[in-house]
Design an enzyme around this catalytic site. Structure first.
Site, PDB file in Angstrom:
ATOM      1  CG  ASP A 408      -1.949   1.116   1.144  1.00 51.88           C
ATOM      2  OD1 ASP A 408      -3.003   0.884   0.525  1.00 51.88           O
ATOM      3  OD2 ASP A 408      -1.695   2.214   1.695  1.00 51.88           O
ATOM      4  CG  ASN A 416      -4.874  11.021  -5.485  1.00 57.71           C
ATOM      5  OD1 ASN A 416      -4.197  11.072  -6.506  1.00 57.71           O
ATOM      6  ND2 ASN A 416      -5.520   9.929  -5.126  1.00 57.71           N
ATOM      7  CG  ASP A 425      -4.538   8.512 -12.444  1.00 59.27           C
ATOM      8  OD1 ASP A 425      -4.901   7.980 -11.371  1.00 59.27           O
ATOM      9  OD2 ASP A 425      -5.330   9.034 -13.259  1.00 59.27           O
ATOM     10  CD  GLU A 451      -4.480   4.022  -1.500  1.00 60.20           C
ATOM     11  OE1 GLU A 451      -4.672   4.356  -0.329  1.00 60.20           O
ATOM     12  OE2 GLU A 451      -5.362   4.124  -2.388  1.00 60.20           O
TER      13      GLU A 451
END
Length: 530
Positions: A408, A416, A425, A451
């Site tokens: 993770d 973000n 992305d 993620e």
């Protein structure tokens, strides 16, 4: 103009002699076969039902004899011990304790054994861990046996202390002058490890849907494939009603779920229990279908031979009439010189063949592309969740050991929120590139969601997976990512079958290890259970 139109309509309704004869023979075959199938269906069904009922009753009788024999053996064992203990009445407590331990351990009849004196005091028990020696008995079954002073077998009941279903069996102890000295009793927990449970506790539904169950003499389930139904009262069942009256036999009956069953049943004299072996009537239908298929298989070959003979005869009769039709029907199908009536048909047939080949190729390509898209994450190009779960389930089915690394990205929400979703992305793509270049060709790397990434390492121990995970973690942390902030990850590792034997358990263990890594400060790897 009306007359030619009617002539064309009539000519359109004409059929060939070959087709007419083949149609008539086929109709005769269909009618004959239908009569044969209908005539044999009822008799065969009755025969299959009777055979299944007899077989189930035979199995029920065999099992009831086994149960009866077990109870008689248990009773004999207790009677022998009662006689032996009557001669040891004055023996040291240690000697009696040793005898009970030997009795309980030498056979798998009873889960526990107790020796009760005439005044209701527990003189000894096995195993010793029961811790009831020297106490006054409080069990209603033991008290009832103490009052009766004879051979005793309790009804199956739920223990007030353990919550388990048990049966209590005892034998009185008398000395040489027939003075009552107490009793020796054994407890049988129906769902615990003992010889009764070993034989009947693993009841399951076989491939045909048949199974067996055992009921007490008051109609409660003692053994059943669905363990949740143990102790359920099914005394309203017609078969169970017969058993409660001590009857044995066979019948068609509707079970509590409304399913028609073929039941064979037999009572157990030593305990009053009943054994029922049932098969769903649907099994008979499947057998009947197979039987009908065999009849068709046996008749189809003679029919084809007859049809061939009719065809040859009709062909000889109709040859002068069908010559032109046969010639026209081969046009465009064979590489031979055809009449110049319609020479352009060869070219059209060839174009059609090419079109079919092209269409088939295009459809196959599109199917392959759709399959690839369905198994691939569109953003990272890694396999997706569905593909990973298929790989894991296949490995579990093959019992092939493997390790899972759940990765993770740390503080991905911050990325973000700070740099935007497009940058997020790019971070995911960057992480996917690091992962895919850090594993072996046979390993599976997948974006599981958001993620979170999961790597499956076939035939890899948890320790070796830890080395791989650490290499990935360091490579990711040291790499130059698409954002200014350093990208780190937390990872959890689980191993099959060490940490779980199914997909859900493995993912749960790996997630717990991942949470532990997060809790300890992120940017680290943890193995489940450590």
């Amino acid at each position: 103009m009306a007359a030619p139109a009617r002539a064309e309509a009539k000519s359109g309704r004409k059929i060939s002699l070959t087709l007419l004869l083949i149609g008539l023979v086929t109709l005769v075959f269909v009618l004959t076969t239908t009569i044969l199938l209908v005539a044999s269906y009822k008799s065969k069904k009755r025969s299959l039902i009777d055979t299944t009922l007899s077989l189930n009753q035979s199995n029920a009788q065999r099992m009831s004899k086994t149960v009866d024999s077990l109870f008689r053996s248990m009773r004999t064992s207790l009677a022998y011990s009662a006689e032996s203990l009557s001669k040891m009445n004055a023996a040291e407590p240690e000697a009696i304790d040793d005898y009970l331990e030997l009795m309980q351990n030498s056979s798998n009849y009873f889960n526990s054994v107790i020796l009760v004196s005439a005044d209701g005091m527990v003189r000894s028990s096995a195993p010793q861990s029961l811790g009831i020696t020297g106490q006054q008995v409080g069990s209603p079954s033991v008290i009832e046996a103490q009052q009766l002073k004879t051979s005793f077998l309790s009804e199956p009941h739920i223990s007030a202390t353990t919550g388990k279903m048990l049966v209590y069996m005892s034998e009185p102890i008398y000395d040489a002058e027939r003075n009552y000295l107490g009793l020796i009793g054994g407890t049988i927990y129906l769902q615990d490890d003992n010889i009764l449970n070993m034989i009947f506790g693993s009841s399951s539904i076989d491939s045909s849907g048949s199974y067996f169950y055992i009921v007490s003499k008051d109609g409660h389930l003692l053994f059943h494939p669905d363990h949740k139904r143990i102790d359920e009262d099914i005394s309203g069942n017609e078969v169970v009603k017969q058993l409660m009256e001590g009857q044995s036999g066979q019948m068609q009956a509707i079970n509590v779920s409304g399913i028609s069953m073929l039941a064979g049943y037999s009572s157990v004299p030593a305990s009053g229990w009943g054994v029922v072996v049932v098969s769903p009537e649907q099994v008979i239908q499947k057998q009947l279908v197979n039987y009908q298929r065999k009849i068709l298989a046996y008749t189809i070959i003679p029919f084809m031979i007859l049809l061939l003979c009719v065809f040859m005869l009709a062909h000889r009769l109709a040859r002068p009439f069908v010559y032109l039709a046969d010639l026209m029907s081969t046009m465009g199908k064979e590489k031979k010189k055809l009449p110049q009536l319609k020479p352009h048909w060869n070219r059209e047939a060839d174009l059609l063949r090419q079109a079919v080949v092209i269409a088939w190729t295009d459809i196959q390509k599109q199917t392959d592309q759709l399959t690839q898209v369905a198994m691939t994450d569109p953003l990272t190009g890694l396999t997706n969740r569905r593909s990973l779960e298929n790989s894991i389930n296949q490995a579990i089915a093959a019992r092939m050991p493997f390790s899972l690394i759940v990765l993770d990205i740390d503080k991905f929400k911050f990325v973000n929120d700070t740099y935007g979703h497009l940058a997020g992305d790019e971070v995911l793509k960057h992480c996917a590139h690091i992962l895919s270049t850090s594993i072996r060709p046979g390993d599976v790397c997948s974006r599981y969601g958001g993620e979170e990434f999961i790597i499956m390492l076939p035939r890899t121990k948890a320790g070796d997976a830890y080395v791989v995970a650490e290499r990935i973690r360091k490579s990711l942390a040291q790499s130059k990512g698409p954002v200014e902030r350093r990208i780190t990850s937390s990872q959890g590792i689980a191993h099959y079958p060490t940490h779980g034997r199914n997909l859900e358990a493995l993912l749960n263990e790996a997630d717990q290890a991942l949470y532990s890594a997060k809790h300890l400060g992120r940017n680290r790897t943890r193995i489940a259970g450590e």
